[in-house]
Design a protein around this motif. Structure first.
Motif, PDB file in Angstrom:
ATOM      1  N   ARG A 104      -9.171  -6.764  -6.447  1.00 23.36           N
ATOM      2  CA  ARG A 104      -9.679  -5.408  -6.688  1.00 23.36           C
ATOM      3  C   ARG A 104      -8.887  -4.694  -7.780  1.00 23.36           C
ATOM      4  NH1 ARG A 104     -10.586  -3.052  -0.551  1.00 23.36           N
ATOM      5  NH2 ARG A 104     -11.712  -4.853   0.301  1.00 23.36           N
ATOM      6  N   LEU A 105      -7.590  -4.985  -7.871  1.00 26.23           N
ATOM      7  CA  LEU A 105      -6.754  -4.303  -8.856  1.00 26.23           C
ATOM      8  C   LEU A 105      -6.912  -4.892 -10.255  1.00 26.23           C
ATOM      9  CD1 LEU A 105      -3.371  -3.796  -6.931  1.00 26.23           C
ATOM     10  CD2 LEU A 105      -5.295  -2.207  -7.129  1.00 26.23           C
TER      11      LEU A 105
ATOM     12  N   THR B  10      -8.274   4.301  -5.010  1.00 25.21           N
ATOM     13  CA  THR B  10      -8.021   5.071  -3.791  1.00 25.21           C
ATOM     14  C   THR B  10      -8.488   4.310  -2.555  1.00 25.21           C
ATOM     15  OG1 THR B  10      -8.157   7.209  -4.917  1.00 25.21           O
ATOM     16  CG2 THR B  10      -8.643   7.190  -2.559  1.00 25.21           C
ATOM     17  N   GLU B  11      -9.675   3.744  -2.631  1.00 25.77           N
ATOM     18  CA  GLU B  11     -10.230   3.009  -1.489  1.00 25.77           C
ATOM     19  C   GLU B  11      -9.352   1.822  -1.124  1.00 25.77           C
ATOM     20  OE1 GLU B  11     -14.299   0.487  -0.344  1.00 25.77           O
ATOM     21  OE2 GLU B  11     -14.159   1.592  -2.239  1.00 25.77           O
TER      22      GLU B  11
ATOM     23  N   LEU C 189      -5.932   3.007   0.540  1.00 26.01           N
ATOM     24  CA  LEU C 189      -6.094   3.511   1.907  1.00 26.01           C
ATOM     25  C   LEU C 189      -6.483   2.398   2.870  1.00 26.01           C
ATOM     26  CD1 LEU C 189      -7.800   6.965   1.275  1.00 26.01           C
ATOM     27  CD2 LEU C 189      -5.384   6.458   1.727  1.00 26.01           C
ATOM     28  N   GLU C 190      -7.194   1.376   2.384  1.00 28.29           N
ATOM     29  CA  GLU C 190      -7.502   0.238   3.251  1.00 28.29           C
ATOM     30  C   GLU C 190      -6.243  -0.561   3.575  1.00 28.29           C
ATOM     31  OE1 GLU C 190     -10.654  -2.198   1.822  1.00 28.29           O
ATOM     32  OE2 GLU C 190     -12.147  -0.596   1.890  1.00 28.29           O
ATOM     33  N   CYS C 191      -5.298  -0.601   2.644  1.00 24.97           N
ATOM     34  CA  CYS C 191      -4.021  -1.271   2.920  1.00 24.97           C
ATOM     35  C   CYS C 191      -3.253  -0.570   4.040  1.00 24.97           C
ATOM     36  CB  CYS C 191      -3.161  -1.305   1.660  1.00 24.97           C
ATOM     37  SG  CYS C 191      -3.747  -2.390   0.349  1.00 24.97           S
ATOM     38  N   LEU C 192      -3.541   0.720   4.240  1.00 19.96           N
ATOM     39  CA  LEU C 192      -2.805   1.519   5.226  1.00 19.96           C
ATOM     40  C   LEU C 192      -3.592   1.723   6.517  1.00 19.96           C
ATOM     41  CD1 LEU C 192      -1.219   4.210   2.867  1.00 19.96           C
ATOM     42  CD2 LEU C 192      -0.252   2.044   3.660  1.00 19.96           C
TER      43      LEU C 192
ATOM     44  N   GLY D 152       0.818  -1.211   0.000  1.00 16.38           N
ATOM     45  CA  GLY D 152       0.000   0.000   0.000  1.00 16.38           C
ATOM     46  C   GLY D 152       0.848   1.256   0.000  1.00 16.38           C
ATOM     47  N   MET D 153       1.933   1.253   0.765  1.00 20.23           N
ATOM     48  CA  MET D 153       2.831   2.405   0.787  1.00 20.23           C
ATOM     49  C   MET D 153       3.463   2.638  -0.586  1.00 20.23           C
ATOM     50  SD  MET D 153       3.133   4.106   3.672  1.00 20.23           S
ATOM     51  CE  MET D 153       4.674   4.887   3.246  1.00 20.23           C
TER      52      MET D 153
END
Length: 312
Positions: free
Chosen positions: A279-280, A256-257, A260-263, A215-216
């Motif tokens: 999702r990707l 985006t969702e 941010l959920e990964c983080l 996610g980062m």
């Protein structure tokens, strides 16, 4: 008499930090010829080599002169790679864990690292999604084998075809424990998940930490900045204190969702690597959107005929 140096470096540390400095054409071991230096780690360094027995270019990860007796991590990396089989995980062709130059012989992935590709300008989603999907797939494969990479960061993602997740020197089975001393800020600290930034035993700190690292990487590629402020000396890691800053509004909402959920701070609230990949995948298969610059040129060409040739 020569004056004493201020805060001299311990001799043992200097010895460990010394490199081999193999020149082009020099044999690391008989039959493995160094072509160029690839990079340096804390205990090892990498070289692009020609392996005469394999008849192929390979990446050789060799322990540094002062760390040749520290073969435990090298042996563990060999065991981890031997248990994996995924196109985004490098193959291990051979290993030497004894002798004067303990090393691994790894599949060479040509291409820049993600770190090399990051710039002051954000990358287009169409350029990010292929490698993000490949790494998510690799992390799902690791999780299915109960293995945690522990160090997902831009330096360890090679933008080859397909992208590869490299450097399994810190990888371990999920049940293996590691004690973290929070009084020593970890290297590349903002790529560490919040649960990796606190003191104590690492038991139970597993696959969600790798999802955080992914996610980062995706966030920085899309935003050209970190989601967290820089760490101030003496303060806690910023991911333990702050929420990630918003991503640019023009990005696809589903992307985006997911990022941010990964983080999310709590490991249990992050999606699994399999969920991230799911999702990707549809986003990566969407037709490539025109860049903002190309949209501008296309519209301008309707008024200025000479610009049409640039769009052909």
């Amino acid at each position: 008499m020569k004056p004493a140096e201020a805060n001299p470096e311990p001799e043992a540390q200097r010895d460990q930090d010394a490199g081999w400095d193999f020149g082009q054409g020099e044999e690391i071991v008989p039959g493995r010829v160094a072509l160029r230096h690839l990079g340096t780690g804390r205990r090892s360094e990498g070289y692009l080599c020609w392996d005469r027995r394999l008849g192929a270019l390979v990446a050789v990860k060799v322990l540094r002169p002062g760390a040749t007796e520290q073969t435990k991590a090298l042996t563990r990396e060999l065991e981890v790679l031997g248990s994996l089989e995924h196109p985004s995980v490098p193959l291990c062709f051979d290993a030497c864990t004894e002798g004067p130059r303990p090393h691994l012989v790894l599949e060479y992935a040509p291409g820049p690292s993600l770190r090399d590709a990051l710039d002051d300008a954000p990358l287009e989603p169409a350029d990010v999604l292929p490698w993000a999907l490949a790494v998510a797939g690799a992390l799902h494969h690791l999780a299915s084998r109960s293995i945690v990479h522990w160090d997902v960061k831009p330096e360890n993602i090679v933008l080859s075809s397909p992208a590869k997740l490299i450097d399994f020197g810190t990888a371990r089975e999920r049940h293996e424990s590691k004690h973290y001393d929070a009084t020593r800020p970890p290297r590349t600290s903002h790529y560490k998940a919040p649960e990796q930034c606190e003191a104590g035993d690492s038991a139970g700190r597993g696959a969600p930490a790798d999802v955080w690292g992914l996610g980062m990487c995706i966030y920085e590629a899309l935003a050209a900045r970190s989601p967290f402020p820089k760490r101030v000396q003496g303060e806690r890691a910023p991911q333990l204190v702050h929420q990630p800053a918003p991503l640019p509004r023009e990005l696809p909402a589903k992307l985006t969702e997911t990022v941010l959920e990964c983080l999310r701070r709590e490991p249990g609230e992050r999606p699994s690597a399999a969920e991230v990949a799911a999702r990707l995948e549809p986003l990566a298969n969407e037709p490539r959107a025109e860049s903002r610059a190309r949209v501008y040129l296309r519209r301008a060409a309707q008024r200025v005929p000479i610009l049409r040739d640039r769009l052909e």
